[in-house]
Design a protein around this motif. Structure first.
Motif, PDB file in Angstrom:
ATOM      1  N   ALA A 182     -29.006  32.550 -10.883  1.00 51.27           N
ATOM      2  CA  ALA A 182     -29.432  33.187  -9.634  1.00 51.27           C
ATOM      3  C   ALA A 182     -30.834  32.730  -9.244  1.00 51.27           C
ATOM      4  O   ALA A 182     -31.094  32.423  -8.074  1.00 51.27           O
ATOM      5  CB  ALA A 182     -29.381  34.706  -9.771  1.00 51.27           C
ATOM      6  N   ARG A 183     -31.725  32.650 -10.207  1.00 49.50           N
ATOM      7  CA  ARG A 183     -33.099  32.205  -9.924  1.00 49.50           C
ATOM      8  C   ARG A 183     -33.107  30.737  -9.494  1.00 49.50           C
ATOM      9  O   ARG A 183     -33.851  30.357  -8.587  1.00 49.50           O
ATOM     10  CB  ARG A 183     -33.977  32.412 -11.163  1.00 49.50           C
ATOM     11  CG  ARG A 183     -35.394  32.022 -10.981  1.00 49.50           C
ATOM     12  CD  ARG A 183     -36.137  33.014 -10.085  1.00 49.50           C
ATOM     13  NE  ARG A 183     -37.517  32.587  -9.953  1.00 49.50           N
ATOM     14  CZ  ARG A 183     -38.145  32.415  -8.807  1.00 49.50           C
ATOM     15  NH1 ARG A 183     -37.543  32.700  -7.673  1.00 49.50           N
ATOM     16  NH2 ARG A 183     -39.374  31.999  -8.765  1.00 49.50           N
ATOM     17  N   ALA A 184     -32.292  29.906 -10.133  1.00 53.28           N
ATOM     18  CA  ALA A 184     -32.218  28.483  -9.771  1.00 53.28           C
ATOM     19  C   ALA A 184     -31.779  28.319  -8.321  1.00 53.28           C
ATOM     20  O   ALA A 184     -32.342  27.503  -7.579  1.00 53.28           O
ATOM     21  CB  ALA A 184     -31.267  27.737 -10.710  1.00 53.28           C
ATOM     22  N   VAL A 185     -30.804  29.103  -7.906  1.00 54.56           N
ATOM     23  CA  VAL A 185     -30.336  29.040  -6.513  1.00 54.56           C
ATOM     24  C   VAL A 185     -31.453  29.487  -5.574  1.00 54.56           C
ATOM     25  O   VAL A 185     -31.682  28.870  -4.526  1.00 54.56           O
ATOM     26  CB  VAL A 185     -29.041  29.865  -6.333  1.00 54.56           C
ATOM     27  CG1 VAL A 185     -28.666  29.986  -4.866  1.00 54.56           C
ATOM     28  CG2 VAL A 185     -27.901  29.234  -7.143  1.00 54.56           C
ATOM     29  N   GLU A 186     -32.172  30.542  -5.950  1.00 57.68           N
ATOM     30  CA  GLU A 186     -33.307  30.994  -5.135  1.00 57.68           C
ATOM     31  C   GLU A 186     -34.353  29.890  -4.971  1.00 57.68           C
ATOM     32  O   GLU A 186     -34.979  29.772  -3.918  1.00 57.68           O
ATOM     33  CB  GLU A 186     -33.986  32.200  -5.778  1.00 57.68           C
ATOM     34  CG  GLU A 186     -33.224  33.479  -5.697  1.00 57.68           C
ATOM     35  CD  GLU A 186     -33.897  34.602  -6.481  1.00 57.68           C
ATOM     36  OE1 GLU A 186     -35.055  34.442  -6.927  1.00 57.68           O
ATOM     37  OE2 GLU A 186     -33.250  35.642  -6.664  1.00 57.68           O
ATOM     38  N   LEU A 187     -34.525  29.088  -6.018  1.00 55.59           N
ATOM     39  CA  LEU A 187     -35.524  28.014  -5.990  1.00 55.59           C
ATOM     40  C   LEU A 187     -35.004  26.726  -5.347  1.00 55.59           C
ATOM     41  O   LEU A 187     -35.718  25.738  -5.284  1.00 55.59           O
ATOM     42  CB  LEU A 187     -36.029  27.717  -7.403  1.00 55.59           C
ATOM     43  CG  LEU A 187     -36.855  28.830  -8.045  1.00 55.59           C
ATOM     44  CD1 LEU A 187     -37.178  28.482  -9.497  1.00 55.59           C
ATOM     45  CD2 LEU A 187     -38.128  29.073  -7.253  1.00 55.59           C
ATOM     46  N   GLY A 188     -33.731  26.729  -4.906  1.00 54.32           N
ATOM     47  CA  GLY A 188     -33.222  25.588  -4.164  1.00 54.32           C
ATOM     48  C   GLY A 188     -32.141  24.763  -4.823  1.00 54.32           C
ATOM     49  O   GLY A 188     -31.723  23.744  -4.272  1.00 54.32           O
ATOM     50  N   ALA A 189     -31.660  25.170  -5.986  1.00 52.70           N
ATOM     51  CA  ALA A 189     -30.555  24.430  -6.603  1.00 52.70           C
ATOM     52  C   ALA A 189     -29.319  24.542  -5.713  1.00 52.70           C
ATOM     53  O   ALA A 189     -29.044  25.601  -5.141  1.00 52.70           O
ATOM     54  CB  ALA A 189     -30.250  24.972  -7.996  1.00 52.70           C
ATOM     55  N   GLU A 190     -28.605  23.462  -5.600  1.00 47.25           N
ATOM     56  CA  GLU A 190     -27.402  23.413  -4.762  1.00 47.25           C
ATOM     57  C   GLU A 190     -26.191  23.884  -5.572  1.00 47.25           C
ATOM     58  O   GLU A 190     -25.929  23.357  -6.654  1.00 47.25           O
ATOM     59  CB  GLU A 190     -27.198  21.977  -4.288  1.00 47.25           C
ATOM     60  CG  GLU A 190     -26.033  21.771  -3.381  1.00 47.25           C
ATOM     61  CD  GLU A 190     -25.861  20.316  -2.955  1.00 47.25           C
ATOM     62  OE1 GLU A 190     -24.741  19.990  -2.517  1.00 47.25           O
ATOM     63  OE2 GLU A 190     -26.815  19.525  -3.058  1.00 47.25           O
ATOM     64  N   GLU A 191     -25.456  24.852  -5.050  1.00 42.17           N
ATOM     65  CA  GLU A 191     -24.257  25.354  -5.712  1.00 42.17           C
ATOM     66  C   GLU A 191     -23.085  24.419  -5.410  1.00 42.17           C
ATOM     67  O   GLU A 191     -22.788  24.148  -4.250  1.00 42.17           O
ATOM     68  CB  GLU A 191     -23.927  26.759  -5.226  1.00 42.17           C
ATOM     69  CG  GLU A 191     -25.001  27.776  -5.563  1.00 42.17           C
ATOM     70  CD  GLU A 191     -24.698  29.136  -5.002  1.00 42.17           C
ATOM     71  OE1 GLU A 191     -24.175  29.982  -5.754  1.00 42.17           O
ATOM     72  OE2 GLU A 191     -24.986  29.345  -3.798  1.00 42.17           O
ATOM     73  N   VAL A 192     -22.438  23.937  -6.475  1.00 38.70           N
ATOM     74  CA  VAL A 192     -21.309  23.024  -6.332  1.00 38.70           C
ATOM     75  C   VAL A 192     -20.221  23.411  -7.327  1.00 38.70           C
ATOM     76  O   VAL A 192     -20.470  24.146  -8.276  1.00 38.70           O
ATOM     77  CB  VAL A 192     -21.728  21.545  -6.549  1.00 38.70           C
ATOM     78  CG1 VAL A 192     -22.739  21.100  -5.515  1.00 38.70           C
ATOM     79  CG2 VAL A 192     -22.258  21.323  -7.951  1.00 38.70           C
ATOM     80  N   SER A 193     -19.034  22.876  -7.124  1.00 38.86           N
ATOM     81  CA  SER A 193     -17.954  23.087  -8.090  1.00 38.86           C
ATOM     82  C   SER A 193     -18.236  22.255  -9.343  1.00 38.86           C
ATOM     83  O   SER A 193     -19.038  21.311  -9.314  1.00 38.86           O
ATOM     84  CB  SER A 193     -16.619  22.654  -7.490  1.00 38.86           C
ATOM     85  OG  SER A 193     -16.612  21.243  -7.319  1.00 38.86           O
ATOM     86  N   ALA A 194     -17.555  22.586 -10.418  1.00 36.42           N
ATOM     87  CA  ALA A 194     -17.708  21.809 -11.649  1.00 36.42           C
ATOM     88  C   ALA A 194     -17.291  20.360 -11.414  1.00 36.42           C
ATOM     89  O   ALA A 194     -17.913  19.428 -11.930  1.00 36.42           O
ATOM     90  CB  ALA A 194     -16.885  22.432 -12.773  1.00 36.42           C
ATOM     91  N   ARG A 195     -16.263  20.163 -10.621  1.00 36.15           N
ATOM     92  CA  ARG A 195     -15.797  18.800 -10.321  1.00 36.15           C
ATOM     93  C   ARG A 195     -16.864  18.006  -9.576  1.00 36.15           C
ATOM     94  O   ARG A 195     -17.137  16.856  -9.898  1.00 36.15           O
ATOM     95  CB  ARG A 195     -14.505  18.859  -9.512  1.00 36.15           C
ATOM     96  CG  ARG A 195     -13.962  17.492  -9.140  1.00 36.15           C
ATOM     97  CD  ARG A 195     -12.603  17.622  -8.486  1.00 36.15           C
ATOM     98  NE  ARG A 195     -12.127  16.351  -8.021  1.00 36.15           N
ATOM     99  CZ  ARG A 195     -11.614  15.406  -8.783  1.00 36.15           C
ATOM    100  NH1 ARG A 195     -11.531  15.588 -10.079  1.00 36.15           N
ATOM    101  NH2 ARG A 195     -11.193  14.266  -8.271  1.00 36.15           N
ATOM    102  N   GLU A 196     -17.464  18.622  -8.570  1.00 32.80           N
ATOM    103  CA  GLU A 196     -18.517  17.926  -7.836  1.00 32.80           C
ATOM    104  C   GLU A 196     -19.729  17.682  -8.724  1.00 32.80           C
ATOM    105  O   GLU A 196     -20.339  16.614  -8.668  1.00 32.80           O
ATOM    106  CB  GLU A 196     -18.920  18.708  -6.591  1.00 32.80           C
ATOM    107  CG  GLU A 196     -19.939  17.950  -5.751  1.00 32.80           C
ATOM    108  CD  GLU A 196     -20.256  18.611  -4.430  1.00 32.80           C
ATOM    109  OE1 GLU A 196     -21.214  18.144  -3.783  1.00 32.80           O
ATOM    110  OE2 GLU A 196     -19.567  19.560  -4.032  1.00 32.80           O
TER     111      GLU A 196
END
Length: 97
Positions: A60-74
């Motif tokens: 959750a913190r990584a997403v707040e800091l700008g990490a892009e959420e992707v599928s495991a395949r991507e």
């Protein structure tokens, strides 16, 4: 350059304090990944050759800091390092047949 996280998965047979986690990777280089992990408070010795494991609260913190959420395949198709290279070669070979 992007830092990526995949979805949380359950790993029920682990002896770690968390049963759910995801993976944090870079699509460009490991220096970017190490810097991002450090900003989350993750020590460098937790690096697993091409990724860091993240429990739910750090995801959750990584997403707040700008990490892009992707599928495991991507994630595996974009990640830097040998594993990402192998995945891309396998997928290209399947498309060629």
């Amino acid at each position: 350059m992007a830092v990526l996280v995949d979805e949380l998965r359950e790993y029920p047979h682990t002896r770690l304090p968390f049963r759910h986690w995801c993976h944090l990777v870079s699509d460009a280089d490991f220096e970017e990944l190490h810097a991002f992990a450090a900003s989350l408070g993750i020590p460098r010795h937790r690096f697993q050759g091409d990724h860091y494991d993240l429990p739910p609260h750090l995801r959750a913190r990584a997403v707040e800091l700008g990490a892009e959420e992707v599928s495991a395949r991507e994630l595996t198709g974009r990640m830097a390092g040998d594993r990402g290279d192998r995945v891309r070669r396998r997928r290209a070979a399947r498309r060629a047949t």
